[in-house]
Motif scaffolding. Structure first.
Motif, PDB file in Angstrom:
ATOM      1  N   GLY A   1      26.944  64.905  63.867  1.00 57.63           N
ATOM      2  CA  GLY A   1      25.958  65.934  63.567  1.00 57.63           C
ATOM      3  C   GLY A   1      26.335  67.315  64.059  1.00 57.63           C
ATOM      4  N   VAL A   2      27.557  67.463  64.576  1.00 52.54           N
ATOM      5  CA  VAL A   2      28.077  68.766  64.999  1.00 52.54           C
ATOM      6  C   VAL A   2      29.215  69.114  64.040  1.00 52.54           C
ATOM      7  CG1 VAL A   2      29.114  70.093  66.873  1.00 52.54           C
ATOM      8  CG2 VAL A   2      27.468  68.270  67.387  1.00 52.54           C
ATOM      9  N   PRO A   3      29.094  70.189  63.261  1.00 53.60           N
ATOM     10  CA  PRO A   3      30.096  70.466  62.217  1.00 53.60           C
ATOM     11  C   PRO A   3      31.523  70.487  62.741  1.00 53.60           C
ATOM     12  CG  PRO A   3      28.199  71.925  61.967  1.00 53.60           C
ATOM     13  CD  PRO A   3      27.989  71.183  63.255  1.00 53.60           C
ATOM     14  N   GLU A   4      31.756  71.130  63.867  1.00 56.03           N
ATOM     15  CA  GLU A   4      33.122  71.224  64.377  1.00 56.03           C
ATOM     16  C   GLU A   4      33.660  69.841  64.755  1.00 56.03           C
ATOM     17  OE1 GLU A   4      30.598  72.991  65.336  1.00 56.03           O
ATOM     18  OE2 GLU A   4      31.061  75.059  64.753  1.00 56.03           O
ATOM     19  N   LEU A   5      32.841  69.043  65.455  1.00 59.27           N
ATOM     20  CA  LEU A   5      33.276  67.709  65.846  1.00 59.27           C
ATOM     21  C   LEU A   5      33.418  66.800  64.632  1.00 59.27           C
ATOM     22  CD1 LEU A   5      31.128  67.143  69.066  1.00 59.27           C
ATOM     23  CD2 LEU A   5      33.520  67.824  68.916  1.00 59.27           C
ATOM     24  N   ASP A   6      32.514  66.931  63.668  1.00 55.83           N
ATOM     25  CA  ASP A   6      32.618  66.120  62.450  1.00 55.83           C
ATOM     26  C   ASP A   6      33.887  66.463  61.683  1.00 55.83           C
ATOM     27  OD1 ASP A   6      30.279  64.904  63.080  1.00 55.83           O
ATOM     28  OD2 ASP A   6      29.040  66.023  61.673  1.00 55.83           O
ATOM     29  N   ARG A   7      34.282  67.714  61.704  1.00 56.35           N
ATOM     30  CA  ARG A   7      35.519  68.113  61.028  1.00 56.35           C
ATOM     31  C   ARG A   7      36.720  67.463  61.701  1.00 56.35           C
ATOM     32  NH1 ARG A   7      38.504  68.817  56.779  1.00 56.35           N
ATOM     33  NH2 ARG A   7      40.186  70.335  57.069  1.00 56.35           N
ATOM     34  N   ILE A   8      36.745  67.464  63.031  1.00 54.55           N
ATOM     35  CA  ILE A   8      37.844  66.814  63.756  1.00 54.55           C
ATOM     36  C   ILE A   8      37.865  65.320  63.457  1.00 54.55           C
ATOM     37  CG2 ILE A   8      38.743  66.287  66.051  1.00 54.55           C
ATOM     38  CD1 ILE A   8      37.584  68.925  67.010  1.00 54.55           C
ATOM     39  N   ALA A   9      36.678  64.688  63.473  1.00 55.57           N
ATOM     40  CA  ALA A   9      36.600  63.256  63.188  1.00 55.57           C
ATOM     41  C   ALA A   9      37.089  62.957  61.776  1.00 55.57           C
ATOM     42  CB  ALA A   9      35.165  62.766  63.370  1.00 55.57           C
ATOM     43  N   GLU A  10      36.729  63.810  60.823  1.00 56.85           N
ATOM     44  CA  GLU A  10      37.168  63.609  59.434  1.00 56.85           C
ATOM     45  C   GLU A  10      38.684  63.726  59.320  1.00 56.85           C
ATOM     46  OE1 GLU A  10      36.416  65.581  54.990  1.00 56.85           O
ATOM     47  OE2 GLU A  10      35.284  66.278  56.730  1.00 56.85           O
ATOM     48  N   VAL A  11      39.262  64.706  59.999  1.00 52.93           N
ATOM     49  CA  VAL A  11      40.719  64.875  59.961  1.00 52.93           C
ATOM     50  C   VAL A  11      41.410  63.666  60.591  1.00 52.93           C
ATOM     51  CG1 VAL A  11      42.631  66.260  60.849  1.00 52.93           C
ATOM     52  CG2 VAL A  11      40.623  67.387  59.892  1.00 52.93           C
ATOM     53  N   LEU A  12      40.871  63.183  61.714  1.00 48.16           N
ATOM     54  CA  LEU A  12      41.468  62.016  62.367  1.00 48.16           C
ATOM     55  C   LEU A  12      41.366  60.778  61.482  1.00 48.16           C
ATOM     56  CD1 LEU A  12      40.344  62.408  66.090  1.00 48.16           C
ATOM     57  CD2 LEU A  12      42.641  62.667  65.159  1.00 48.16           C
ATOM     58  N   ASP A  13      40.212  60.601  60.811  1.00 48.56           N
ATOM     59  CA  ASP A  13      40.069  59.451  59.911  1.00 48.56           C
ATOM     60  C   ASP A  13      41.039  59.550  58.741  1.00 48.56           C
ATOM     61  OD1 ASP A  13      38.146  58.357  61.488  1.00 48.56           O
ATOM     62  OD2 ASP A  13      36.442  58.997  60.261  1.00 48.56           O
ATOM     63  N   THR A  14      41.198  60.760  58.201  1.00 50.43           N
ATOM     64  CA  THR A  14      42.162  60.947  57.108  1.00 50.43           C
ATOM     65  C   THR A  14      43.577  60.645  57.582  1.00 50.43           C
ATOM     66  OG1 THR A  14      40.738  62.653  56.135  1.00 50.43           O
ATOM     67  CG2 THR A  14      43.033  62.586  55.409  1.00 50.43           C
ATOM     68  N   SER A  15      43.916  61.110  58.762  1.00 49.03           N
ATOM     69  CA  SER A  15      45.241  60.827  59.318  1.00 49.03           C
ATOM     70  C   SER A  15      45.415  59.332  59.556  1.00 49.03           C
ATOM     71  CB  SER A  15      45.439  61.607  60.628  1.00 49.03           C
ATOM     72  OG  SER A  15      45.345  62.999  60.414  1.00 49.03           O
ATOM     73  N   ALA A  16      44.351  58.675  60.037  1.00 50.08           N
ATOM     74  CA  ALA A  16      44.432  57.232  60.277  1.00 50.08           C
ATOM     75  C   ALA A  16      44.683  56.476  58.975  1.00 50.08           C
ATOM     76  CB  ALA A  16      43.141  56.740  60.932  1.00 50.08           C
ATOM     77  N   GLU A  17      43.985  56.870  57.911  1.00 50.41           N
ATOM     78  CA  GLU A  17      44.199  56.214  56.617  1.00 50.41           C
ATOM     79  C   GLU A  17      45.620  56.448  56.114  1.00 50.41           C
ATOM     80  OE1 GLU A  17      41.185  57.784  54.138  1.00 50.41           O
ATOM     81  OE2 GLU A  17      39.536  56.679  55.098  1.00 50.41           O
ATOM     82  N   ARG A  18      46.105  57.687  56.298  1.00 45.92           N
ATOM     83  CA  ARG A  18      47.472  57.985  55.858  1.00 45.92           C
ATOM     84  C   ARG A  18      48.497  57.171  56.649  1.00 45.92           C
ATOM     85  NH1 ARG A  18      47.499  62.970  57.068  1.00 45.92           N
ATOM     86  NH2 ARG A  18      46.466  63.642  55.157  1.00 45.92           N
ATOM     87  N   ILE A  19      48.295  57.090  57.957  1.00 44.90           N
ATOM     88  CA  ILE A  19      49.218  56.306  58.788  1.00 44.90           C
ATOM     89  C   ILE A  19      49.144  54.831  58.422  1.00 44.90           C
ATOM     90  CG2 ILE A  19      49.665  55.550  61.163  1.00 44.90           C
ATOM     91  CD1 ILE A  19      48.793  58.318  62.087  1.00 44.90           C
ATOM     92  N   ALA A  20      47.918  54.338  58.142  1.00 39.62           N
ATOM     93  CA  ALA A  20      47.768  52.933  57.748  1.00 39.62           C
ATOM     94  C   ALA A  20      48.520  52.650  56.452  1.00 39.62           C
ATOM     95  CB  ALA A  20      46.289  52.591  57.594  1.00 39.62           C
ATOM     96  N   ARG A  21      48.411  53.587  55.490  1.00 40.41           N
ATOM     97  CA  ARG A  21      49.146  53.383  54.234  1.00 40.41           C
ATOM     98  C   ARG A  21      50.654  53.394  54.480  1.00 40.41           C
ATOM     99  NH1 ARG A  21      45.092  56.907  52.154  1.00 40.41           N
ATOM    100  NH2 ARG A  21      46.509  58.683  52.360  1.00 40.41           N
ATOM    101  N   MET A  22      51.110  54.297  55.341  1.00 38.92           N
ATOM    102  CA  MET A  22      52.540  54.354  55.641  1.00 38.92           C
ATOM    103  C   MET A  22      53.015  53.076  56.316  1.00 38.92           C
ATOM    104  SD  MET A  22      52.741  58.313  56.965  1.00 38.92           S
ATOM    105  CE  MET A  22      54.424  58.122  57.534  1.00 38.92           C
ATOM    106  N   LEU A  23      52.236  52.577  57.282  1.00 39.18           N
ATOM    107  CA  LEU A  23      52.626  51.345  57.966  1.00 39.18           C
ATOM    108  C   LEU A  23      52.614  50.166  56.994  1.00 39.18           C
ATOM    109  CD1 LEU A  23      50.726  51.688  61.369  1.00 39.18           C
ATOM    110  CD2 LEU A  23      53.173  51.950  60.956  1.00 39.18           C
TER     111      LEU A  23
END
Length: 414
Positions: free
Chosen positions: A178-200
């Motif tokens: 519910g905090v835009p800045e923190l939600d943005r960081i969480a979204e970027v981390l989730d996107t990175s996690a999905e990308r890393i998962a696909r790479m692995l």
């Protein structure tokens, strides 16, 4: 961070309370003092009016009757020219508030009241402001603690997520705060996690595909080398077997290169026009020793001299997978039949075994799906290779089992 947030918010509240309460206390104190002075002045005017009315009526300003008209808590003195000083009420002990009024006939009225009530009222006012300030500080501390926890917990979780990513655990958390800045960081981390998962996943898939696709050619090459060692006295045969072995090594290199190419760029165009008979003869030569050892036979049937569009190494790998599948799960003679179907050249691989279970059907092309105790990777990789090469691999019949590789025919096909 929690302590800094609490200290910061507490400091802001203290400044606000100080800026608000100190002027308010001064204003209220002055207001209380002014009100007390006004009361004493009003009392002096009232008493002066009583004195003047008695003088005008010729009545004496003495006696208990006059004393009863003085407000309780006030000490009044009346100075009338030519008469003794008149006093009413109890004298004030300690600090007092005094007001003096003079009449038209020269009489002077002085009223005194104790400051004790005023000081008490000022004390109550300061106590009230102190309580309000204390409650405000306590509320600020509670708010600061709550807010610090609200912000510190997401930051801690985001740090844990980043640490998990670094340790090889790419599971996205999907948490939002519910905090835009923190939600943005969480979204970027989730996107990175999905990308890393696909790479692995892609890396693991490449390793599994490579190990599976290289197993059979390496086994055939090993058998070829064993034959060379047993024919050491016949140089011509040794030379012939060594040449075939080198060709197998080249095909292994092509398989590895093809797998890497598909991994990096599945749309990389490498198809050319080539004679299908060359690949079929190559399969007969490579699988000959294995089939003879198992008492099996490989027959070629149908169209000859067909030219198709594709990658020879990839087509060979797909056919090798189908032949290996028939060798492992089928029985009897393996028949490789070539025919035309519209603008395609179809290469069918059939054996005399029991076939594919009905409950599997086309699911045999899915990874980890197998009708026997095998990896379930071979047919899935073969279909991927065929599609990457512009063709398609299908199961045409369950009983008997017939797998078909569809390739575009070259215009020069005769």
């Amino acid at each position: 961070m929690k302590r800094r947030m609490i200290n910061s918010l507490l400091g802001v509240v203290l400044v606000v309370v100080t800026v608000f309460c100190v002027p308010l206390a001064l204003v209220e104190k002055q207001s209380i003092v002014n009100a007390a002075n006004n009361r004493v002045d009003a009392e002096a005017v009232r008493v002066l009016g009583l004195v003047e009315s008695r003088l005008a009526a010729g009545e004496p300003v003495t006696g208990e009757k006059f004393a009863t008209q003085v407000t309780t808590g006030s000490f009044v003195t009346v100075d009338i020219p030519g008469q003794p000083l008149i006093a009413a009420g109890r004298p004030v002990d300690g600090p007092a508030i005094t007001a003096t009024e003079e009449g038209a006939s020269g009489e002077t009225v002085t009223v005194s009241q104790s400051r004790e009530d005023v000081d008490h009222e000022i004390g109550n006012m300061l106590l009230l402001l102190g309580v309000v300030a204390l409650l405000a500080v306590q509320a600020a501390v509670a708010l600061a603690v709550w807010q610090s926890k609200r912000l510190a917990r997401p930051l801690t979780e985001l740090a844990e997520t980043a640490e998990r990513l670094g340790s090889g655990d790419p599971r996205p958390q999907g948490r939002r705060y519910g905090v835009p800045e923190l939600d943005r960081i969480a979204e970027v981390l989730d996107t990175s996690a999905e990308r890393i998962a696909r790479m692995l996943t892609a890396e693991r898939r490449l390793a599994a595909d490579a190990s599976h696709q290289l197993r059979t050619p390496l086994t055939a090459l090993s058998m070829r080398l064993e034959e060379i060692t047993t024919l050491a006295e016949d140089p011509a045969t040794v030379r012939e077997e060594a040449t075939i072995g080198l060709q197998q090594v080249e095909r292994l290199t092509d398989v590895v290169q093809r797998l890497l190419t598909n991994q990096r760029d599945p749309n990389n165009p490498t198809a050319v026009s080539f004679p299908l008979d060359d690949v079929l003869r190559q399969q007969v030569e490579e699988w000959g020793p294995t089939l003879r050892e198992g008492g099996r036979r490989l027959d070629l049937d149908g169209l000859h001299d067909a030219r198709v569009i594709g990658t020879p190494g990839t087509v060979a790998q797909v056919l090798a997978t189908l032949i290996e599948n028939s060798l492992m799960h089928g029985a009897g003679t393996i028949t490789v039949r070539v025919r035309r179907s519209g603008t395609s050249v179809v290469t069918e691989v059939q054996d005399e075994g029991v076939g594919v279970p009905a409950e599997l059907g086309n699911r045999v092309f899915e990874r980890a799906v197998s009708g026997r105790n095998s990896t379930g990777i071979g047919l899935a990789v073969a279909r991927d290779l065929a599609e990457a090469d512009g063709g398609r691999l299908e199961l045409l019949s369950l009983h008997p089992p017939v797998f078909a590789l569809f390739l575009s025919q070259s215009r020069s096909t005769g």
